[in-house]
Enzyme design. Structure first.
Site, short mmCIF file in Angstrom:
data_model
loop_
_atom_site.label_atom_id
_atom_site.label_comp_id
_atom_site.label_asym_id
_atom_site.label_seq_id
_atom_site.Cartn_x
_atom_site.Cartn_y
_atom_site.Cartn_z
CD GLU A 121 5.29 1.95 1.30
OE1 GLU A 121 5.01 0.87 1.86
OE2 GLU A 121 6.41 2.47 1.35
CE LYS A 123 -1.69 -2.17 8.17
NZ LYS A 123 -2.14 -3.54 8.16
CG ASP A 125 -5.63 -8.02 5.10
OD1 ASP A 125 -4.87 -8.10 6.08
OD2 ASP A 125 -6.84 -8.31 5.15
CE1 TYR A 231 7.06 -3.70 5.30
CE2 TYR A 231 5.31 -4.83 4.09
CZ TYR A 231 6.07 -4.67 5.24
OH TYR A 231 5.84 -5.47 6.31
CE LYS A 319 -6.23 -2.21 10.11
NZ LYS A 319 -5.50 -2.79 11.21
CB CYS A 413 -30.01 -34.84 -3.91
SG CYS A 413 -29.53 -33.72 -5.23
CB CYS A 416 -31.09 -36.59 -8.45
SG CYS A 416 -29.96 -37.06 -7.14
CB CYS A 431 -26.02 -35.38 -4.12
SG CYS A 431 -26.88 -36.42 -5.31
CB CYS A 436 -27.09 -35.88 -9.06
SG CYS A 436 -27.83 -34.34 -8.53
S1 IVH Z 1 5.67 -0.94 7.09
C1 IVH Z 1 7.98 -0.72 10.94
N1 IVH Z 1 4.34 -1.01 4.82
O1 IVH Z 1 1.06 -4.10 8.10
C2 IVH Z 1 6.98 -0.66 9.88
N2 IVH Z 1 3.72 -2.50 6.53
O2 IVH Z 1 1.50 -3.63 11.56
C3 IVH Z 1 6.73 -1.95 9.30
N3 IVH Z 1 1.92 -4.03 5.93
O3 IVH Z 1 2.40 -6.66 9.65
C4 IVH Z 1 5.59 -2.03 8.45
N4 IVH Z 1 1.62 -3.29 3.88
O4 IVH Z 1 3.33 -6.49 7.31
C5 IVH Z 1 4.48 -1.52 6.05
N5 IVH Z 1 3.27 -1.00 2.75
C6 IVH Z 1 3.41 -1.51 3.98
C7 IVH Z 1 2.60 -2.56 4.44
C8 IVH Z 1 2.80 -3.03 5.73
C9 IVH Z 1 1.22 -4.17 4.79
C10 IVH Z 1 1.71 -4.83 7.15
C11 IVH Z 1 2.98 -5.26 7.81
C12 IVH Z 1 2.65 -5.34 9.26
C13 IVH Z 1 1.40 -4.56 9.39
C14 IVH Z 1 1.59 -3.36 10.24
#
Ligand code: IVH
Length: 675
Positions: A121, A123, A125, A231, A319, A413, A416, A431, A436
């Protein structure tokens, strides 16, 4: 009488239920499936009707009603919530080797003949949240906190439109987990507005999302457009599928927004290739991901592997390394924004970063430059905040030659020559010149931009030419331009002049919300402009609004309200608006039409009950004067039923047929403003 009341209540309840269901269905199509099926104004109309019925019948109110998304009042602080099962975090993999190690560890617990499948999946942010549903209804939502106990941010989570308030089908008890995040476009818009207002910007969408969810005033949260991907399931008192892939499908079916980019893998090499593919592809996503998550598909295997105190052994985060590049600051210049804020910007030696070539980076303000000790000529590290906005993270003083120059904010400025001031406690320098040209230029470019008055052909360059030639001094002057004024301008041929004049003329019919947005009122973005246009229906009425009244509109916070009032108090602004009106620019809602005379044309009204300020004849005359018709009985052709004191059976019939019912005040609002 009592019987009649009960009957009307019964009918009202049925209509309320129907409206709630319809609104939720459309909300789901729009925010979860991203596939709207009805026009916005039809949705707004239903919402309005529901609000009115809930006001009239307070006993029908419900915290799960779609009207309650932004219903919460500002709070003093958040209470805490203990999660039903701990919210763990993930351990990290930073390389292909780390992923292969993880796979090896997992395979050790496989029984002979057992196969392994992973779900991969995005991840996201953002920040982890949990949503708790009892009998299919959202009852609370929380932050992750320390994993055991989080903060109750229910009111704020409810403002996220993709969060279902009610599930598609009833499950007895369910806690889902997901990531709340701020899409890239919302993030850049928010930061732009903050920079303009001289407020500190958020470093990335994650911080922005966290700051937004911890807002004590849910109206602020609502105005910032967060989203949420779900998720996983933390707790489920119903039946659980055997595989994570099916869990995601189940969550979709229940009405949650599940990220569509999830895939099932048996082959580790293919999985690794998929991870590498997203390393660069991620820049095309509308939200920020900082990696991918690998999860074992089989829940039985997940259980067998278990978890440490901190993280599960059945999942890992891959990551991405942050994309950074080294380049040189060639110069630092300042840009004057619409509100007069001076923003220092670095001109960089072009460098390739996160999918684009970067040659400029915002430096935000003077303090940022001083704190990071950035000098002209320095080698610096750049990265993109939220994948989009290039930013200098640090200078590399060890690489200095001694020829670098320290920069400071100009006292005057550059556009102007007016004095530049920095108020106590503000990061921004401004300004002070009202006229301006740089500010004016920004204002005009904004006025003509695509989402504002949409004047094609009036881009930054032509605007600059018009200003330089002294042809315009405010947006309203655009409407006085003639072909002979424009012909002498360089690079503007006869055809461009014709097209430009036609586009300027056509913009007079722009909708009211566009005009409100185009005026460039501080803090009033496109969405606020739409809300205001919908609420007031005309610029006149908006101009007369008080701060108190504005604050009571959902999603309009105190800052926006104060800004609107002070904008319209300004004599200079009032003059420009008068000029716009004199030029024939539309200042009423489309539905209202241009001429008051036929505003209600084709609309059929039925009157019932006693009105306080109008006799039947007066009310009828009013409707007819505006082009509408009054009939004596309610049918499917009726558009509005105006109900006074002691309404009769027409009222019930209107409820049953779902016809819009308005009280006297609403009737007055609707008619008098067009007289
Ligand atoms: S699973 C026990 N799936 O990443 C597993 N986490 O430390 C729980 N995050 O703060 C996490 N996308 O919020 C999972 N598709 C995804 C995610 C995801 C983002 C975040 C999660 C957590 C951090 C992992």
């Amino acid at each position: 009488m009592e019987q009649a009341l009960e009957l009307s209540q019964e009918l009202a309840r049925a209509r309320v239920d129907e409206l709630r269901q319809e609104l939720e269905k459309h909300n789901y199509s729009y925010y979860v499936l991203d596939d709207p099926v009805i026009p916005d104004d039809q949705y707004d109309q239903m919402m309005l009707e529901l609000e009115q019925l809930e006001k009239k019948y307070p006993e029908l109110a419900s915290p799960h009603s779609p009207t309650q998304r932004v219903g919460g009042k500002p709070r003093e602080g958040f209470s805490t919530i203990r999660h039903l099962t701990p919210m763990l975090s993930l351990s990290n993999a930073f390389s292909e080797g780390d992923l292969r190690d993880f796979d090896r560890r997992v395979r050790q617990v496989l029984l002979p003949g057992e196969t392994l499948e992973y779900v991969v999946e995005m991840k996201i942010d953002g920040l982890a949240v949990s949503l708790y549903y009892q009998d299919g209804m959202l009852t609370r939502g929380a932050t992750r906190g320390d994993g055991e106990v989080g903060e109750d941010i229910s009111e704020n989570l409810k403002t996220i439109r993709s969060v279902p308030l009610r599930l598609q089908r009833i499950v007895p008890e369910l806690e889902v987990r997901g990531e709340a995040f701020m899409p890239k476009t919302s993030f850049s818009r928010l930061n732009e507005a903050r920079e303009e207002a001289g407020e500190p910007v958020f470093a990335n969408p994650r911080n922005a999302a966290a700051g937004t969810l911890r807002q004590l005033d849910p109206r602020v949260t609502a105005s910032r457009r967060l989203d949420l991907f779900v998720y996983g399931i933390g707790f489920n008192r119903g039946e659980m599928p055997a595989e994570h892939f099916s869990v995601l499908n189940l969550l979709s079916e229940l009405g949650f927004k599940v990220n569509p980019q999830h895939r099932l893998f048996e082959d580790l090499d293919e999985l690794i290739e998929y991870c590498q593919h997203w390393q660069t592809e991620r820049f095309n996503l509308p939200y920020v991901i900082d990696g991918l998550v690998l999860k074992l598909n089989s829940l039985a295997l997940q259980e067998r592997l278990g978890a440490t105190m901190k993280s599960p052994r059945w999942a890992i985060a891959y990551k991405f390394p942050p994309e950074r590049a080294e380049t040189r600051v060639k110069n630092i210049f300042v840009r004057v924004g619409r509100t007069g804020v001076l923003t220092p910007t670095a001109e960089l030696e072009p460098v390739h970063l996160a999918g684009t070539t970067v040659s400029k980076a915002t430096l935000h303000n003077e303090d940022n430059i001083r704190d990071k000790d950035i000098r002209i000529g320095d080698l610096v590290l750049v990265q993109k905040a939220g994948d989009i906005i290039p930013e200098i993270i640090s200078s590399l003083p060890e690489k200095r030659t001694g020829r670098e120059e320290i920069w400071s904010m100009p006292r005057e400025c550059p556009a102007c020559g007016s004095k530049v001031v920095r108020s106590e406690g503000e990061a921004a320098a401004r300004c002070t010149g009202m006229a301006c040209p740089e500010r004016l230029w920004e204002e005009l470019v904004h006025f003509a931009s695509r989402n504002a008055m949409d004047i094609a052909g009036l881009g930054p360059a032509v605007t600059g030419q018009l200003l330089a030639a002294g042809l315009i001094a405010d947006p309203a002057d655009l409407y006085t331009l003639r072909a002979e004024d424009l012909m002498p301008l360089e690079r503007l041929g006869a055809k461009s002049v014709r097209n430009l004049l036609a586009a300027i003329d056509a913009s007079k019919d722009a909708s009211l919300d566009r005009l409100i947005f185009a005026l460039g009122i501080r803090h009033v973005g496109e969405r606020a402009a739409k809300i205001l246009a919908g609420h007031y229906g005309s610029l006149d009425r908006l101009m007369a609004a008080t701060e108190e009244e504005l604050i009571n509109i959902p999603e309009i916070g105190p800052k926006i309200a104060a800004s609107i009032v002070s904008f319209f108090e300004n004599g200079q602004n009032k003059k420009v608006i008068d000029k716009l009106i004199a030029a024939g620019v539309n200042t009423v809602n489309e539905k209202a039409g241009q001429a008051g005379g036929n505003y209600l044309s084709g609309q059929v009204f039925v009157l019932t009950g006693t009105l306080e300020n109008y006799s039947r004849q007066q009310a009828q005359a009013l409707v007819e004067r505006l082009g509408g018709k009054v009939t004596s009985s309610v049918s499917r052709n009726t558009n509005y039923v105006v109900a006074g004191e002691n309404p009769g059976s027409k009222y019930e019939k209107a409820l049953a047929l779902g016809i819009k019912i308005m009280n006297e005040e609403e009737f007055k609002d609707m008619t008098e403003r067009y007289l």
